[in-house]
Design an enzyme around this catalytic site. Structure first.
Site, mmCIF file in Angstrom:
data_model
loop_
_atom_site.group_PDB
_atom_site.id
_atom_site.type_symbol
_atom_site.label_atom_id
_atom_site.label_comp_id
_atom_site.label_asym_id
_atom_site.label_seq_id
_atom_site.Cartn_x
_atom_site.Cartn_y
_atom_site.Cartn_z
ATOM 1 C CE LYS A 1 -4.342 1.240 2.103
ATOM 2 N NZ LYS A 1 -5.511 0.798 2.855
ATOM 3 C CD GLU B 1 -19.687 -1.879 7.888
ATOM 4 O OE1 GLU B 1 -19.905 -2.898 7.203
ATOM 5 O OE2 GLU B 1 -18.765 -1.071 7.625
ATOM 6 N NE ARG C 1 -22.755 -2.961 2.555
ATOM 7 C CZ ARG C 1 -21.567 -3.217 2.004
ATOM 8 N NH1 ARG C 1 -20.652 -3.857 2.697
ATOM 9 N NH2 ARG C 1 -21.315 -2.857 0.779
HETATM 10 C C1 LIG Z 1 -19.214 -1.073 4.181
HETATM 11 C C2 LIG Z 1 -17.982 -0.237 4.348
HETATM 12 N N1 LIG Z 1 -17.409 -0.136 5.572
HETATM 13 C C3 LIG Z 1 -16.302 0.595 5.734
HETATM 14 C C4 LIG Z 1 -15.749 1.247 4.678
HETATM 15 C C5 LIG Z 1 -14.517 2.118 4.881
HETATM 16 N N2 LIG Z 1 -13.387 1.570 4.118
HETATM 17 C C6 LIG Z 1 -13.064 2.020 2.907
HETATM 18 S S1 LIG Z 1 -11.738 1.291 2.242
HETATM 19 C C7 LIG Z 1 -11.555 0.329 3.625
HETATM 20 C C8 LIG Z 1 -10.421 -0.640 3.687
HETATM 21 C C9 LIG Z 1 -10.381 -1.503 2.485
HETATM 22 O O1 LIG Z 1 -9.287 -2.338 2.560
HETATM 23 P P1 LIG Z 1 -8.878 -3.167 1.282
HETATM 24 O O2 LIG Z 1 -10.079 -3.690 0.603
HETATM 25 O O3 LIG Z 1 -7.872 -4.141 1.681
HETATM 26 O O4 LIG Z 1 -8.273 -2.071 0.304
HETATM 27 P P2 LIG Z 1 -6.896 -1.266 0.450
HETATM 28 O O5 LIG Z 1 -7.283 0.091 0.907
HETATM 29 O O6 LIG Z 1 -6.008 -1.995 1.380
HETATM 30 O O7 LIG Z 1 -6.363 -1.251 -0.944
HETATM 31 C C10 LIG Z 1 -12.537 0.605 4.574
HETATM 32 C C11 LIG Z 1 -12.641 -0.018 5.891
HETATM 33 C C12 LIG Z 1 -16.390 1.141 3.442
HETATM 34 N N3 LIG Z 1 -15.959 1.787 2.375
HETATM 35 N N4 LIG Z 1 -17.482 0.385 3.299
#
Ligand SMILES: Cc1ncc(C[n+]2csc(CCOP(=O)(O)OP(=O)(O)O)c2C)c(N)n1
Ligand SMILES: CC(=O)[C@@H](O)[C@H](O)COP(=O)(O)O
Ligand SMILES: [Mg+2]
Length: 624
Positions: free
Chosen positions: A283, A366, A394
């Site tokens: 990342k 969630e 959600r």
């Molecule tokens: C339902 C929901 N909960 C929380 C979030 C907040 N959120 C956005 S990106 C993320 C992390 C995603 O991690 P990953 O899929 O591994 O992607 P990376 O950022 O590591 O590339 C979170 C918790 C969201 N977008 N949707």
């Protein structure tokens, strides 16, 4: 060969496909520079996007997009996709009002085949596209890219389950960087980690495959292979999780090695059926600060916001929550803090760091977080569940079916209520007033300022009759204002008369109380006597005072920072109608439509929620 520049207005995805493979790395560097420059200025999801630049190039290089469909989970990592798909110049307007969205938008580009913002939807979307392709006899390819964090969300597994059984040609790419926003959590995260680091497993699997290939009928080696397999059973069976679901598993592959990715994708592209390619990436790749601190560089603020706040000591609503929950949790051992993968954003990081034994990160789950909290409350604990308003959508069913129906005292902290700004419609917290109001047993609050918020949190801590929620906006908290001598006395279902007036009364909620107060002062200057009632409670509404004040005023205005259908305005209208009070009423809030992305204050004004706009509107309306 045509000379390229990614910022060249005419650079298109077709130009990318004409490049020699050995020039792609240079292109990756150029795209990274562009992402870094723009996000430094406009803010945005820098680290996730930098991590998949190489993958994005490879996908658009090898596939015939947009006929071949690339589905990005969340879409926060799709900046390179935007740049490559003919939006390099427009990318400079990233997250500005009227500019390029921070997520995928079909109306922005035909390459944005599926819109998101919430996680874990890309696999089920791929299933839908695969079914459609079959029904319409098409031959296009379908590729979903999902992060390891997003794969902690249950709906992703529902999608895997479906695709595995459909047996359709779909490629799921798991982008594993061991990070959600915070370090990724849970059993699957450990499992993926093992798959990447367990070199013995990888090597041995290859060896076993080689032996099997050379095996001839009746060969004595059968015994030998069986023994190897037996001793490796644990590892091999674990590695076969996706295979058991009906996917052919490939990888793990270095997601920054363009040649290796081209190689493997070319090999698997035309294999029929569901496939999962596991890549590992870093990342923030290519930007040292982000590589070192991917949690804080997951999303960054615009330069303008940073410089404006540089010398200002601002207290955000999140800070108020964070300090109050920490104070309470230190004293009360029954308090358990729960987040769904947002320790930083919600302010629960302080509990993670100081009281880890009573801190739960459920992953991006969630629904699961709410059910877990409900069971904890049933056992006599005091779960403090902090989830953004938009993400709690959600868990709507769990709020009804689990928490409210069983009437357990779970405490919910809904941050980012109202318009959040640059993230846009997927992230605005516009619906919680309506979706919580309709559920029996749930008490809901909204503070007018930081001081009242502290008092409300302490009220929530002591309240044990059932579920209770509080909503507060993104960003700076309104500073304490008004007479407010009794602010500590939050009483169940009681609002607060801030100001009396006979001409018009404002029934205002949360963030809007401050605006109502300012409007009332402007009206006073025009000789109009205006009262302000701070509702404090979304539910139960303070019927008694509402009726009394409505009766003694000629005009009534309701103000809320949420979508109006199902909101408190409607609640007040029905109280007045039930009591035969027929006066001129104006309901102000967010209209029944989705709000675009843009700077938060700008959107607030566009929606007519600032005091100037309200004043003008109310004056015209009173004179109509
Ligand atoms: C339902 C929901 N909960 C929380 C979030 C907040 N959120 C956005 S990106 C993320 C992390 C995603 O991690 P990953 O899929 O591994 O992607 P990376 O950022 O590591 O590339 C979170 C918790 C969201 N977008 N949707
Ligand atoms: C992509 C995503 O859903 C989160 O990263 C979100 O953008 C965070 O929002 P805040 O910046 O308001 O914490
Ligand atoms: Mg990740």
């Amino acid at each position: 060969m045509k000379k390229y520049s990614i910022l060249d207005k005419n650079f298109s995805v077709e130009d990318l496909r004409k490049l020699e493979e050995n020039r792609l790395e240079k292109l990756a560097g150029e795209i990274r520079d562009h992402i870094i420059n723009v996000t430094q200025k406009n803010g945005g999801h820098i680290a996730p996007s930098l991590g998949v630049v190489d993958l994005t190039i490879v996908l658009h290089y090898l596939y015939n997009t947009p006929e071949d469909k690339i589905i990005w989970d969340v879409g926060h990592q799709a900046y390179a996709h935007k740049i490559i798909t003919n939006r390099a110049k427009e990318f400079e307007t990233l997250r500005e009002y009227g500019g390029i969205s921070g997520f995928l938008k079909s109306k922005e580009s035909k390459f944005d085949v599926y819109e998101a913002g919430h996680t874990s939807t890309s696999i089920s979307a791929a299933a839908g596209f695969a079914i459609s392709r079959k029904l319409s006899n098409k031959k296009n390819k379908i590729i979903s890219i999902i992060g390891d964090g997003a794969l902690t969300g249950g709906v992703a597994f529902e999608g895997l389950n479906l695709i595995g059984s459909l047996k359709e040609d779909v490629l799921i790419i798991l982008n594993d960087n061991e990070m959600s926003i915070a370090p990724n959590v849970g059993g699957f995260s450990k499992y993926f980690n093992k798959m990447i680091t367990n070199k013995i497993y990888l090597k041995t699997k290859k060896e076993v495959q080689k032996i099997m290939k050379n095996l001839k009928m009746g060969d004595n080696l059968i015994d030998f292979v069986e023994r190897i397999e037996e001793s490796l059973k644990n590892i091999v069976i674990k590695g076969a999780f996706f295979e058991d679901l009906g996917f052919e598993y490939f990888g793990p592959v270095d997601g920054h090695d363009i040649n290796e990715m081209i190689d493997i994708i070319n090999k698997i592209k035309n294999i029929d059926g569901p496939k999962l390619l596991h890549i590992y990436t870093q990342k923030g790749k290519g930007f040292e600060k982000a590589e070192k601190d991917p949690e804080n560089f997951h999303g960054i603020s615009p330069k303008k916001d940073k410089s404006e706040n540089k010398n200002k000591k601002i207290t955000k609503y999140t800070d108020v929550f964070s300090s109050e929950v920490y104070k309470i949790a230190k004293k009360d051992k029954e308090v358990v803090a729960i987040t769904a993968a947002m320790p930083n954003g919600t302010g629960l990081k302080v509990i993670r760091e100081n009281i880890p034994e009573r801190y739960i990160d459920a992953g991006i789950a969630e629904q699961s977080a709410v059910i877990t909290a409900n069971a904890l409350a049933k056992e006599g604990y005091k779960p403090f569940v902090a989830i953004y308003s938009t993400f709690l959508q959600r868990a709507f069913d769990q709020m009804i079916h689990d928490v409210a129906l069983q009437n357990n005292p779970v405490k919910f902290f809904l941050d980012r209520a109202g318009v959040v700004g640059r993230d846009g419609p997927t992230h605005h917290g516009c619906f919680d007033i309506s979706y919580l109001r309709l559920i029996p047993n749930i008490v809901s609050l909204a503070p007018k300022d930081s001081r009242e918020m502290r008092a409300m949190i302490n009220f929530m801590h002591k309240y044990s009759d059932g579920p209770i929620t509080i909503r507060y906006p993104r960003g700076e908290a309104v500073k304490p204002f008004g007479e407010d001598k009794n602010y500590k006395k939050i009483k169940m279902g009681e609002g607060e008369i801030l100001k009396e007036g006979e001409d018009v009364v404002f029934f205002a909620l949360g963030r809007m109380v401050k605006e109502a107060y300012s409007v009332s002062e402007m009206l006073e200057e025009d000789g109009i006597s205006a009262g302000v009632f701070n509702l404090r409670f979304i539910k139960p509404l303070d019927r008694e005072k509402i009726i009394k004040l409505a009766r003694s005023s000629r005009f009534i205005v309701t103000l809320e920072y949420g979508n109006m259908p199902g909101g408190v305005g409607e609640g007040i209208n029905s109280i007045l109608a039930e009591n035969g009070i027929s006066k001129k009423i104006l309901n102000i809030g967010i209209p029944d439509e989705f709000v675009e992305h843009g700077q938060q204050q700008k959107l607030f004004k566009i929606l007519g929620l600032d005091s100037e706009s309200i004043y003008k509107r109310v004056k015209t309306w009173m004179n109509d």
